[in-house]
Design an enzyme around this catalytic site. Sequence first.
Site, PDB file in Angstrom:
ATOM      1  N   HIS A  43      -8.206  -5.310   0.058  1.00  0.00           N
ATOM      2  CA  HIS A  43      -8.054  -6.668   0.588  1.00  0.00           C
ATOM      3  C   HIS A  43      -7.974  -6.664   2.115  1.00  0.00           C
ATOM      4  O   HIS A  43      -7.580  -5.676   2.743  1.00  0.00           O
ATOM      5  CB  HIS A  43      -6.803  -7.339   0.015  1.00  0.00           C
ATOM      6  CG  HIS A  43      -5.513  -6.678   0.427  1.00  0.00           C
ATOM      7  ND1 HIS A  43      -4.923  -6.889   1.657  1.00  0.00           N
ATOM      8  CD2 HIS A  43      -4.712  -5.811  -0.230  1.00  0.00           C
ATOM      9  CE1 HIS A  43      -3.809  -6.190   1.745  1.00  0.00           C
ATOM     10  NE2 HIS A  43      -3.661  -5.514   0.620  1.00  0.00           N
ATOM     11  N   GLU A 129      -1.603  -4.302  -6.981  1.00  0.00           N
ATOM     12  CA  GLU A 129      -0.886  -3.323  -6.171  1.00  0.00           C
ATOM     13  C   GLU A 129       0.285  -2.729  -6.943  1.00  0.00           C
ATOM     14  O   GLU A 129       0.789  -3.328  -7.904  1.00  0.00           O
ATOM     15  CB  GLU A 129      -0.388  -3.995  -4.888  1.00  0.00           C
ATOM     16  CG  GLU A 129       0.376  -3.077  -3.925  1.00  0.00           C
ATOM     17  CD  GLU A 129      -0.465  -1.916  -3.394  1.00  0.00           C
ATOM     18  OE1 GLU A 129      -0.845  -1.070  -4.232  1.00  0.00           O
ATOM     19  OE2 GLU A 129      -0.695  -1.841  -2.174  1.00  0.00           O
TER      20      GLU A 129
END
Length: 252
Positions: A43, A129
Amino acid sequence: MAPLSSMLLAPALLATPSARIHSLQAAASINNANTKILHLIRHAEGTHNVEKDYKSPANLDAALTPQGEWQCREFSSRHKKNLENVECVITSPMTRTIQTAELCFKDVLSSKRRGNKVLPFIACEEWRETVNYLCDVRRPTSTLKENFPLIDFDFVEHEHDPIWAYYEARYGSQDDFRKHRESHDLDFLEKRARAALEFVKGMKEKEIGIVSHSAFYMHMFSTFAGGRVVAYGDEEAEKLMSEKFENCEIRS
């Protein structure tokens, strides 16, 4: 720290997205029907990356900064040709990854629509994550669906974050326990990394974009290398994948 608005006005200070391509993919020599081409993307810059305050409620499910959005626009224009054959995009269900997926593949999506083709965006819990701090907590699925109607959330089973709920029951709130959670639970994390790859393996598409996170990539391609989850076929591939991903970096 400079205000976010001033960062947007100073492009010279912005980190340009980088790309690394494995020679096997670059040579277009993948002909095996069981082989897939994966474009792994971290990201773009999130609020938590700037403030370094991973435990702040303000950074819960951290979103992109203006700089992060700029990185995605640069990425989209720069890598459109290299990604024109991507058949679908898998994204972590975190806000920063969904934003990155939509912005980074904006030009590819527009091109496919002009040709009456589709580019599915699929949220997958397994690619999120490592869950340690509030910045790693995802928002309710219903909220994400409302904010991101382009994304398919059919594979996200729970309305509320099940991984954070598990570790909160085990360790307490962020105020009660401020150390790593999932990163210290390697057995659980290894199972999730394996499930993430199994999810990709089960898809019919051959060329796939994946938007995930640096720590999760690090565990998948370094901690769980050597055959635990990932086995490298050559030293070049191992070197390619063992280094930390920068914001908005792609490796194919």
